[in-house]
Write a protein that holds these residues in place. Structure first.
Motif, PDB file in Angstrom:
ATOM      1  N   ILE A  27      -3.942  31.542  13.436  1.00  0.00           N
ATOM      2  CA  ILE A  27      -3.803  31.726  12.352  1.00  0.00           C
ATOM      3  C   ILE A  27      -3.402  33.431  12.185  1.00  0.00           C
ATOM      4  N   ALA A  28      -3.456  33.999  13.267  1.00  0.00           N
ATOM      5  CA  ALA A  28      -2.911  35.308  13.334  1.00  0.00           C
ATOM      6  C   ALA A  28      -1.808  35.735  12.939  1.00  0.00           C
ATOM      7  N   PRO A  29      -0.652  34.968  13.238  1.00  0.00           N
ATOM      8  CA  PRO A  29       0.845  35.298  12.830  1.00  0.00           C
ATOM      9  C   PRO A  29       0.673  35.460  11.155  1.00  0.00           C
ATOM     10  N   MET A  30       0.199  34.524  10.619  1.00  0.00           N
ATOM     11  CA  MET A  30       0.236  34.310   9.172  1.00  0.00           C
ATOM     12  C   MET A  30      -0.398  35.221   8.613  1.00  0.00           C
ATOM     13  N   MET A  31      -1.574  35.552   8.942  1.00  0.00           N
ATOM     14  CA  MET A  31      -2.274  36.893   8.592  1.00  0.00           C
ATOM     15  C   MET A  31      -1.513  38.046   8.578  1.00  0.00           C
ATOM     16  N   ASP A  32      -0.967  38.288   9.644  1.00  0.00           N
ATOM     17  CA  ASP A  32      -0.197  39.732  10.122  1.00  0.00           C
ATOM     18  C   ASP A  32       1.019  39.313   8.877  1.00  0.00           C
ATOM     19  N   CYS A  33       1.781  38.298   8.844  1.00  0.00           N
ATOM     20  CA  CYS A  33       2.600  38.601   7.669  1.00  0.00           C
ATOM     21  C   CYS A  33       2.307  38.636   6.227  1.00  0.00           C
ATOM     22  N   TRP A  34       1.231  38.055   6.035  1.00  0.00           N
ATOM     23  CA  TRP A  34       0.769  38.247   4.536  1.00  0.00           C
ATOM     24  C   TRP A  34       0.062  39.736   4.192  1.00  0.00           C
ATOM     25  N   LEU A  35      -0.442  39.975   5.189  1.00  0.00           N
ATOM     26  CA  LEU A  35      -0.946  41.536   5.020  1.00  0.00           C
ATOM     27  C   LEU A  35       0.066  42.320   4.932  1.00  0.00           C
ATOM     28  N   ASN A  36       0.987  42.477   6.116  1.00  0.00           N
ATOM     29  CA  ASN A  36       2.041  43.361   6.140  1.00  0.00           C
ATOM     30  C   ASN A  36       2.993  43.511   4.975  1.00  0.00           C
ATOM     31  N   ASP A  37       3.269  42.165   4.491  1.00  0.00           N
ATOM     32  CA  ASP A  37       4.093  41.782   3.482  1.00  0.00           C
ATOM     33  C   ASP A  37       3.428  42.288   1.809  1.00  0.00           C
ATOM     34  N   ALA A  38       2.301  42.090   1.952  1.00  0.00           N
ATOM     35  CA  ALA A  38       1.403  42.713   0.640  1.00  0.00           C
ATOM     36  C   ALA A  38       1.376  44.143   0.675  1.00  0.00           C
ATOM     37  N   VAL A  39       1.007  44.711   1.706  1.00  0.00           N
ATOM     38  CA  VAL A  39       0.798  46.337   1.619  1.00  0.00           C
ATOM     39  C   VAL A  39       2.088  46.768   1.599  1.00  0.00           C
ATOM     40  N   ALA A  40       3.265  46.358   2.161  1.00  0.00           N
ATOM     41  CA  ALA A  40       4.614  46.824   1.901  1.00  0.00           C
ATOM     42  C   ALA A  40       5.238  46.807   0.403  1.00  0.00           C
ATOM     43  N   THR A  41       4.572  45.933  -0.184  1.00  0.00           N
ATOM     44  CA  THR A  41       5.162  45.733  -1.681  1.00  0.00           C
ATOM     45  C   THR A  41       4.787  46.816  -2.522  1.00  0.00           C
ATOM     46  N   SER A  42       5.753  47.205  -3.241  1.00  0.00           N
ATOM     47  CA  SER A  42       5.715  48.477  -4.108  1.00  0.00           C
ATOM     48  C   SER A  42       4.364  48.691  -5.070  1.00  0.00           C
ATOM     49  N   GLY A  43       3.739  49.706  -4.850  1.00  0.00           N
ATOM     50  CA  GLY A  43       2.629  50.092  -5.487  1.00  0.00           C
ATOM     51  C   GLY A  43       1.174  49.279  -5.044  1.00  0.00           C
ATOM     52  N   VAL A  44       1.223  48.442  -4.117  1.00  0.00           N
ATOM     53  CA  VAL A  44       0.017  47.980  -3.707  1.00  0.00           C
ATOM     54  C   VAL A  44      -0.828  49.048  -2.991  1.00  0.00           C
ATOM     55  N   GLY A  45      -0.251  49.986  -2.154  1.00  0.00           N
ATOM     56  CA  GLY A  45      -1.218  51.029  -1.641  1.00  0.00           C
ATOM     57  C   GLY A  45      -1.909  51.833  -2.949  1.00  0.00           C
ATOM     58  N   GLN A  46      -1.285  52.185  -3.687  1.00  0.00           N
ATOM     59  CA  GLN A  46      -2.045  52.812  -4.813  1.00  0.00           C
ATOM     60  C   GLN A  46      -3.094  51.913  -5.390  1.00  0.00           C
ATOM     61  N   GLU A  47      -2.717  50.793  -5.665  1.00  0.00           N
ATOM     62  CA  GLU A  47      -3.651  49.977  -6.378  1.00  0.00           C
ATOM     63  C   GLU A  47      -4.793  49.659  -5.480  1.00  0.00           C
TER      64      GLU A  47
END
Length: 141
Positions: A27-47
């Motif tokens: 499941i590691a590749p799926m977790m990589d994708c999900w977290l990386n894409d979520a963090v790279a989404t605009s405004g997620v870091g600030q939230e």
């Protein structure tokens, strides 16, 4: 496991390739994708920063310069944590193991040896614990 994933960034925030067990490695590749894409989404870091608690990012001692020296220090500290955890699990298993009198002495010697090695590693880990971690523990209590 083929996991479709948007890769808009050349660098990744997360990599979960260190799992030891097959089920987790799958499941590691799926977790990589999900977290990386979520963090790279605009405004997620600030939230995430807003929801993370009382401290502001400027006051958070965990936010460190991304230098080679800083990363090496943290990696060696975490490597000691991994060794301590692994040896502790082995020790706990040995202590629960029922053995005959014939091998009890060998098991007891192994337990003493593991306890000594764990204490040695913990002392080494305490000596290299980053100052920012101690500050964070003190603040968050």
């Amino acid at each position: 496991m083929d996991v479709p994933c948007m890769r808009g960034r050349p660098d990744y925030f997360f990599r979960f390739d260190g799992f030891k067990f097959l089920q987790q490695r799958q499941i590691a590749p799926m977790m990589d994708c999900w977290l990386n894409d979520a963090v790279a989404t605009s405004g997620v870091g600030q939230e995430l920063a807003k929801r993370s608690g009382i401290l502001t990012s400027d006051a958070d001692p965990r936010i460190r310069p991304f230098t080679v020296e800083e990363r090496k220090a943290v990696q060696s500290w975490l490597a000691l944590s991994e060794k301590i955890e692994s040896l502790t699990r082995i020790l706990e298993s040995l202590q629960k193991t029922l053995v005959t009198q014939l091998v009890r002495d060998k098991r007891d010697n192994a337990i003493k040896s593991l306890e000594h090695k764990i204490a040695e590693l913990k002392a080494k880990q305490n000596a290299v614990t980053p100052q920012w971690w101690e500050e964070w523990r003190h603040i968050s209590q």
